[in-house]
Design a protein around this motif. Structure first.
Motif, PDB file in Angstrom:
ATOM      1  N   SER A  64       5.689   0.685  -6.665  1.00 26.32           N
ATOM      2  CA  SER A  64       5.092   2.708  -7.292  1.00 26.32           C
ATOM      3  C   SER A  64       4.010   3.002  -8.176  1.00 26.32           C
ATOM      4  CB  SER A  64       5.371   2.795  -8.419  1.00 26.32           C
ATOM      5  OG  SER A  64       6.086   1.844  -9.460  1.00 26.32           O
ATOM      6  N   THR A  65       3.877   3.670  -8.799  1.00 21.95           N
ATOM      7  CA  THR A  65       2.741   3.744  -8.993  1.00 21.95           C
ATOM      8  C   THR A  65       1.827   3.265 -10.353  1.00 21.95           C
ATOM      9  OG1 THR A  65       2.792   5.945  -9.677  1.00 21.95           O
ATOM     10  CG2 THR A  65       1.897   5.702  -7.915  1.00 21.95           C
ATOM     11  N   LYS A  66       3.399   2.303 -10.377  1.00 20.18           N
ATOM     12  CA  LYS A  66       2.928   2.119 -12.184  1.00 20.18           C
ATOM     13  C   LYS A  66       3.695  -0.165 -11.725  1.00 20.18           C
ATOM     14  CE  LYS A  66       4.493   5.405 -14.574  1.00 20.18           C
ATOM     15  NZ  LYS A  66       5.824   6.671 -15.837  1.00 20.18           N
ATOM     16  N   GLU A  67       4.440  -0.355 -11.235  1.00 16.66           N
ATOM     17  CA  GLU A  67       4.415  -1.721 -11.242  1.00 16.66           C
ATOM     18  C   GLU A  67       4.862  -1.887  -9.858  1.00 16.66           C
ATOM     19  OE1 GLU A  67       8.227  -1.910 -13.210  1.00 16.66           O
ATOM     20  OE2 GLU A  67       9.900  -1.241 -11.915  1.00 16.66           O
ATOM     21  N   ILE A  68       4.665  -3.419  -9.442  1.00 15.85           N
ATOM     22  CA  ILE A  68       5.020  -4.089  -8.093  1.00 15.85           C
ATOM     23  C   ILE A  68       6.368  -4.933  -8.282  1.00 15.85           C
ATOM     24  CG2 ILE A  68       4.700  -5.244  -6.527  1.00 15.85           C
ATOM     25  CD1 ILE A  68       0.992  -4.181  -6.909  1.00 15.85           C
ATOM     26  N   LYS A  69       7.516  -4.949  -7.960  1.00 21.05           N
ATOM     27  CA  LYS A  69       8.385  -6.178  -7.960  1.00 21.05           C
ATOM     28  C   LYS A  69       8.651  -6.645  -6.230  1.00 21.05           C
ATOM     29  CE  LYS A  69      11.396  -2.666 -11.328  1.00 21.05           C
ATOM     30  NZ  LYS A  69      12.311  -2.276 -11.359  1.00 21.05           N
ATOM     31  N   ILE A  70       8.743  -8.618  -6.363  1.00 22.15           N
ATOM     32  CA  ILE A  70       8.036  -8.861  -4.913  1.00 22.15           C
ATOM     33  C   ILE A  70       9.375 -10.474  -5.632  1.00 22.15           C
ATOM     34  CG2 ILE A  70       7.140 -10.102  -3.841  1.00 22.15           C
ATOM     35  CD1 ILE A  70       5.509  -7.701  -3.799  1.00 22.15           C
ATOM     36  N   THR A  71      10.222 -10.109  -4.926  1.00 30.24           N
ATOM     37  CA  THR A  71      10.803 -11.926  -4.117  1.00 30.24           C
ATOM     38  C   THR A  71      10.876 -12.436  -3.191  1.00 30.24           C
ATOM     39  OG1 THR A  71      12.777 -10.217  -5.894  1.00 30.24           O
ATOM     40  CG2 THR A  71      12.908 -12.579  -4.337  1.00 30.24           C
TER      41      THR A  71
ATOM     42  N   GLN B 199       0.457  -1.303  -0.112  1.00 26.53           N
ATOM     43  CA  GLN B 199       0.227   0.164  -0.025  1.00 26.53           C
ATOM     44  C   GLN B 199       1.158   1.105   0.062  1.00 26.53           C
ATOM     45  OE1 GLN B 199      -3.302  -0.182  -0.070  1.00 26.53           O
ATOM     46  NE2 GLN B 199      -3.857  -1.977   0.325  1.00 26.53           N
ATOM     47  N   LEU B 200       0.792   2.229  -0.975  1.00 25.49           N
ATOM     48  CA  LEU B 200       1.708   3.274  -1.441  1.00 25.49           C
ATOM     49  C   LEU B 200       1.496   4.175   0.068  1.00 25.49           C
ATOM     50  CD1 LEU B 200       1.287   3.620  -4.737  1.00 25.49           C
ATOM     51  CD2 LEU B 200       3.961   2.704  -3.428  1.00 25.49           C
ATOM     52  N   GLY B 201      -0.328   4.068   0.200  1.00 31.12           N
ATOM     53  CA  GLY B 201       0.023   5.386   1.103  1.00 31.12           C
ATOM     54  C   GLY B 201      -0.333   6.173   1.348  1.00 31.12           C
ATOM     55  N   GLY B 202      -0.167   6.906  -0.736  1.00 32.55           N
ATOM     56  CA  GLY B 202      -0.273   8.552  -0.514  1.00 32.55           C
ATOM     57  C   GLY B 202       1.438   9.027  -1.566  1.00 32.55           C
ATOM     58  N   LEU B 203       2.461   7.741  -0.899  1.00 34.08           N
ATOM     59  CA  LEU B 203       3.891   8.135  -1.473  1.00 34.08           C
ATOM     60  C   LEU B 203       3.787   7.275  -3.092  1.00 34.08           C
ATOM     61  CD1 LEU B 203       5.052   6.165   1.995  1.00 34.08           C
ATOM     62  CD2 LEU B 203       5.276   8.346   1.023  1.00 34.08           C
ATOM     63  N   GLU B 204       5.437   7.943  -3.596  1.00 32.24           N
ATOM     64  CA  GLU B 204       4.939   7.851  -4.825  1.00 32.24           C
ATOM     65  C   GLU B 204       5.467   6.588  -4.925  1.00 32.24           C
ATOM     66  OE1 GLU B 204       7.700  10.725  -7.087  1.00 32.24           O
ATOM     67  OE2 GLU B 204       6.373  12.467  -6.485  1.00 32.24           O
ATOM     68  N   TRP B 205       6.457   5.754  -4.564  1.00 37.17           N
ATOM     69  CA  TRP B 205       7.072   4.524  -4.775  1.00 37.17           C
ATOM     70  C   TRP B 205       7.373   4.313  -2.878  1.00 37.17           C
ATOM     71  CZ3 TRP B 205      12.370   4.036  -3.109  1.00 37.17           C
ATOM     72  CH2 TRP B 205      12.892   5.263  -2.635  1.00 37.17           C
ATOM     73  N   ILE B 206       7.341   3.009  -3.035  1.00 35.48           N
ATOM     74  CA  ILE B 206       8.167   2.010  -1.388  1.00 35.48           C
ATOM     75  C   ILE B 206       8.653   1.344  -2.072  1.00 35.48           C
ATOM     76  CG2 ILE B 206       6.450   3.176   0.277  1.00 35.48           C
ATOM     77  CD1 ILE B 206       5.378  -0.103  -0.347  1.00 35.48           C
TER      78      ILE B 206
ATOM     79  N   THR C  66      11.728 -13.186   7.730  1.00 32.48           N
ATOM     80  CA  THR C  66      11.265 -14.419   7.694  1.00 32.48           C
ATOM     81  C   THR C  66      12.172 -15.016   8.314  1.00 32.48           C
ATOM     82  OG1 THR C  66      11.218 -16.450   5.940  1.00 32.48           O
ATOM     83  CG2 THR C  66       9.709 -13.944   5.294  1.00 32.48           C
ATOM     84  N   PRO C  67      11.423 -16.629   9.132  1.00 28.80           N
ATOM     85  CA  PRO C  67      12.688 -17.767   9.299  1.00 28.80           C
ATOM     86  C   PRO C  67      13.465 -18.203   7.978  1.00 28.80           C
ATOM     87  CG  PRO C  67       9.847 -18.214   9.956  1.00 28.80           C
ATOM     88  CD  PRO C  67       9.788 -17.024   9.249  1.00 28.80           C
ATOM     89  N   ASP C  68      13.062 -17.810   7.134  1.00 30.67           N
ATOM     90  CA  ASP C  68      13.736 -18.835   5.672  1.00 30.67           C
ATOM     91  C   ASP C  68      14.380 -17.420   4.548  1.00 30.67           C
ATOM     92  OD1 ASP C  68      15.211 -20.661   4.626  1.00 30.67           O
ATOM     93  OD2 ASP C  68      12.938 -21.623   3.149  1.00 30.67           O
ATOM     94  N   GLY C  69      14.293 -16.866   5.222  1.00 29.82           N
ATOM     95  CA  GLY C  69      15.502 -15.018   4.244  1.00 29.82           C
ATOM     96  C   GLY C  69      14.020 -14.057   4.813  1.00 29.82           C
ATOM     97  N   ASP C  70      14.136 -13.302   3.317  1.00 26.82           N
ATOM     98  CA  ASP C  70      13.742 -11.961   3.165  1.00 26.82           C
ATOM     99  C   ASP C  70      12.913 -11.877   1.817  1.00 26.82           C
ATOM    100  OD1 ASP C  70      15.290 -11.450   5.711  1.00 26.82           O
ATOM    101  OD2 ASP C  70      16.307 -10.883   4.572  1.00 26.82           O
ATOM    102  N   VAL C  71      11.367 -11.486   2.298  1.00 27.77           N
ATOM    103  CA  VAL C  71      10.605 -11.057   0.894  1.00 27.77           C
ATOM    104  C   VAL C  71      11.140  -9.856   0.595  1.00 27.77           C
ATOM    105  CG1 VAL C  71       8.135 -10.804   0.684  1.00 27.77           C
ATOM    106  CG2 VAL C  71       8.838 -12.416   2.103  1.00 27.77           C
ATOM    107  N   SER C  72      11.306  -9.773  -0.487  1.00 30.91           N
ATOM    108  CA  SER C  72      11.318  -7.717  -1.131  1.00 30.91           C
ATOM    109  C   SER C  72      10.204  -7.715  -1.563  1.00 30.91           C
ATOM    110  CB  SER C  72      12.800  -8.269  -2.031  1.00 30.91           C
ATOM    111  OG  SER C  72      13.983  -8.498  -1.453  1.00 30.91           O
ATOM    112  N   VAL C  73       9.827  -6.553  -1.193  1.00 30.96           N
ATOM    113  CA  VAL C  73       8.742  -5.957  -2.208  1.00 30.96           C
ATOM    114  C   VAL C  73       8.784  -3.789  -2.528  1.00 30.96           C
ATOM    115  CG1 VAL C  73       6.489  -4.593  -1.318  1.00 30.96           C
ATOM    116  CG2 VAL C  73       7.294  -6.801   0.097  1.00 30.96           C
ATOM    117  N   TYR C  74       8.820  -3.952  -3.453  1.00 29.75           N
ATOM    118  CA  TYR C  74       8.810  -2.573  -3.835  1.00 29.75           C
ATOM    119  C   TYR C  74       7.401  -1.994  -4.936  1.00 29.75           C
ATOM    120  CZ  TYR C  74       9.696   1.177  -7.638  1.00 29.75           C
ATOM    121  OH  TYR C  74       9.916   2.091  -8.442  1.00 29.75           O
TER     122      TYR C  74
END
Length: 720
Positions: free
Chosen positions: A666-673, A643-650, A656-664
């Motif tokens: 913006s108002t155009k795209e979402i990137k997840i690992t 949720q951007l909450g009014g921000l342009e990008w986060i 997590t117990p078994d690695g990190d979840v990466s989140v990007y």
């Protein structure tokens, strides 16, 4: 030549992984080191040189412990013993004479056991052989409940309860638990104002550690006044913490203060012939690394996040403590929030379990944790959260009896209506708020009570205690039923604050209402009613502590009001930064002016300017902006709802117990690992999203999902 080859062959066998010596660690009765360490830490508090111990019951460790483990060895081996305390050691029940430092364990199946007595420290052992090593698989007890009859025959039955040994990271025989200390590093002040007989040092930001006087000599007095603010350090009559020394040395020496203090400014005054070369500090810290992170398009939010991280680190010590200046105690309500922040920044489970065990203590239960009713209930809820984030069943299986006895205490203190009401010795806290009534049956306490009973039902199922699981579930259902039948006011669209003498009051406060939202105790209609008539209603008394702002903003985030929350974070935490805060405070009221901000508890500088509950943006931004949260224990399945909450990008990471979840996002795209387990990316889009790495599923109008697998990356083009 054959002899040389044989030697090389044996050497290769010895150093190969299958023949490597196993790692030993120091072990003890579970929970005892935590209690012992907590007692030592919490009794360091002073105010102007006066010793101020906690005002609740402190338990002690068991001083006589039996340790044992069965081994099956293919060949005999030499085993070294390191012990904290007096001890005997036995193989198959036969004792060695004296206090042997090394024993031989024969080949075959054998039981190795040690019985250790230690009063001033926790009985602990470090056993190092090739295969015979001490670790958390050893069994321990504080009472073996066995006897020998008149013929010399040992009993053939025992009611002994054996638990798995406690341990942490003491993997060196020469560093037993009793020698544990936090790390230190020497730092210098960023500015020194020197005058005749005085030094005023500014270390640039809030910090914590030991002041060190270098090259100290002469005769006279050295008086040290500490301040989280410049005003406090200069207020020699009213500052909270001090050190006073008498010097009678002509030869130069360095002197480090005995106790750590919190400060930014240090006012050193000296007289007579006293002189010193310089003053520095030993910064004290727990070496735990950040795994989570957050960045966004708003630099003020980034600054708030960074200061929140620093605030949490300062209060993450032997345990999660409340604040570094004043109490330096382990408060359950404060710690409950630190645990949640920890899951989104550090993911350091040992710090959580150490703190929970130190808070729980031993039998018998004679009062609420910290004497506060709500703090006992937070302890249960913290276990619920701990299991969701870590999936640690072993902790629950080990300490379920302590959960039961504490819940039995709560159940025994219900009134005739089956609800909790403050009795003699109970502190009903809720929050620091002027005029907040604690009288009668407070709805907030019943809400926490219901969640605590749900926690007990969960834990009972984990340990296969079906009868009690049914009992706790029924009790939770009963309390929740009474919560809504007795406190919900249709005309006010909210839970009222309390009942007095069985009659509901007309008073509406935010506390029970906001918790009911993120506990998911309200249907959608009631949630929206609470949002409009309580959370967004300026006529309902405002919350001025970061402690309860944490939960108020969580409730709003759970309702999808991130844009509103963004503004609140900027106004509230940004307001502290605008006043020069370098860590976040115990309380912030924008209506106060100047030195009023430092006063609390009737003292000019009583307020903590570095309080753990001030660091809540870590949690809010991780869980409700990056949007990552477990849906089954240990992130076996989890949800990602950015949720951007009014921000342009986060942009950020959630551990997590078994690695990190990466989140990007913006108002155009979402990137997840993805990391542990299977994730579900859920988001809204005005147009049909595109993802080349996975199928995009339409859930309903404008709502879409993508399955996120461990270690895989995804890019989604969308239009929110």
């Amino acid at each position: 030549m054959k002899k040389a080859l044989s030697f090389v062959y044996l050497l290769l066998l010895f150093v190969s992984p299958g023949f490597a010596q196993k790692q030993a660690t120091w072990i003890w009765y579970p929970g005892d080191f935590e209690i012992w360490l907590g007692n030592n830490m919490q009794n360091r508090r002073t105010e102007r040189g006066t010793f101020l111990p906690p005002f609740w019951k402190l338990d002690s460790h068991y001083n006589l412990i039996d340790f044992h483990k069965d081994f099956d060895l293919t060949q005999a081996e030499e085993v070294d013993l390191f012990v904290e305390g007096k001890y005997n050691v036995k193989i198959d029940g036969k004792a060695f004479s004296g206090f042997p430092k090394r024993i031989t364990v024969p080949a075959g199946k054998h039981k190795v056991s040690l019985k250790v007595f230690c009063q001033d420290r926790v009985p602990a052992i470090f056993v190092q052989g090739k295969n015979v090593v001490s670790d958390a698989t050893w069994l321990v007890t504080f009472e073996d409940k066995e006897w020998i009859d008149e013929t010399g025959k040992a009993s053939d039955q025992s009611g002994t309860t054996w638990l798995k040994a406690g341990s942490w990271n003491f993997n060196d025989s020469q560093t037993p638990p009793s020698k544990f200390k936090l790390n230190t590093k020497e730092l210098s002040a960023v500015k020194v104002d020197k005058k005749a007989g005085s030094l005023l040092l500014d270390f640039g930001k809030e910090t914590f550690g030991f002041i060190k006087l270098r090259g100290l000599s002469g005769e006279g007095n050295v008086n040290i006044y500490y301040g989280e603010s410049r005003e406090e350090a200069l207020a020699t009559a009213t500052c909270e913490t001090t050190d006073f020394l008498q010097i009678d040395k002509t030869q130069k020496r360095d002197s480090t203060m005995e106790l750590t203090k919190a400060f930014r400014y240090v006012n050193v005054q000296y007289d007579g012939s006293v002189s010193m070369d310089s003053v520095s500090m030993l910064y004290e810290f727990l070496p735990v690394a950040d795994r989570g992170g957050f960045r966004c398009s708003d630099e003020q939010i980034n600054k708030i996040y960074d200061v929140a991280v620093y605030t949490l680190h300062l209060n993450t010590r032997e345990f999660f403590i409340d604040g570094i200046k004043r109490d330096r105690w382990i408060w359950s309500g404060d710690a409950a929030q630190s645990y949640l922040m920890n899951y989104y920044l550090l993911f350091d489970s040992p710090s959580v379990t150490r703190t929970m065990l130190a808070l729980r203590g031993k039998e018998p239960v004679t009062s609420h944790i910290n004497t506060i009713m709500d703090y006992t209930l937070y302890w249960f809820i913290s276990i619920y959260d701990y299991y969701q984030y870590t999936g640690d069943k072993a902790f629950i299986q080990q300490f379920y009896p302590r959960m039961q006895s504490l819940m039995d205490y709560c159940l025994a203190r219900r009134n005739k209506n089956g609800l909790l009401e403050g009795l003699a010795g109970d502190w009903v806290f809720i929050d620091w708020a002027d005029g907040l009534s604690k009288k009668g049956e407070v709805s907030f306490e019943q809400l926490l009570f219901a969640r605590s009973l749900e926690t007990m039902a969960l834990c009972a199922n984990i340990v296969n205690d079906a009868p009690n699981a049914t009992k706790y579930n029924q009790l939770a259902t009963d309390v929740k039923g009474k919560l809504f039948s007795s406190y919900w006011n249709e005309s006010k669209h909210a839970l009222v604050h309390s009942r007095v003498d069985g009659v509901p009051t007309e008073n509406v406060t935010r506390y029970a209402n906001m918790f009911a939202i993120f506990f998911n105790y309200l249907d959608e209609e009631k949630k929206q009613a609470v949002k409009q008539h309580v959370l967004l209603n300026p006529d309902v008394p405002k919350i001025t502590t970061p402690y309860m702002r944490f939960y108020e903003l969580e409730a709003l985030c759970a309702l999808g009001e991130q844009s509103y929350v963004t503004k609140e974070i900027k106004d509230y935490w940004g307001g502290m930064l605008n006043l020069g805060a370098t860590s976040f405070w115990e309380e912030y009221n924008p209506a106060k002016k100047g030195a009023e901000h430092y006063a609390m508890y009737g003292r000019d500088f009583g307020k903590s300017l570095c309080h753990a509950w001030g660091a809540s943006p870590i949690y809010l931004l991780g869980k409700y902006y990056l949007g990552v949260k477990p849906t089954t224990p240990a992130y076996a399945t989890y949800l990602i709802e950015p949720q951007l909450g009014g921000l342009e990008w986060i942009d950020g990471k959630v551990p997590t117990p078994d690695g990190d979840v990466s989140v990007y996002c913006s108002t155009k795209e979402i990137k997840i690992t993805g990391a542990a387990g299977t994730g579900t990316l859920r988001f809204k889009s005005k147009t049909k999203p595109v993802c080349k790495q996975a199928e995009v599923r339409s859930v309903n109008a404008g709502l879409y999902e993508v399955t996120v697998e461990k270690g895989k990356s995804y890019v989604v083009n969308y239009r929110p």
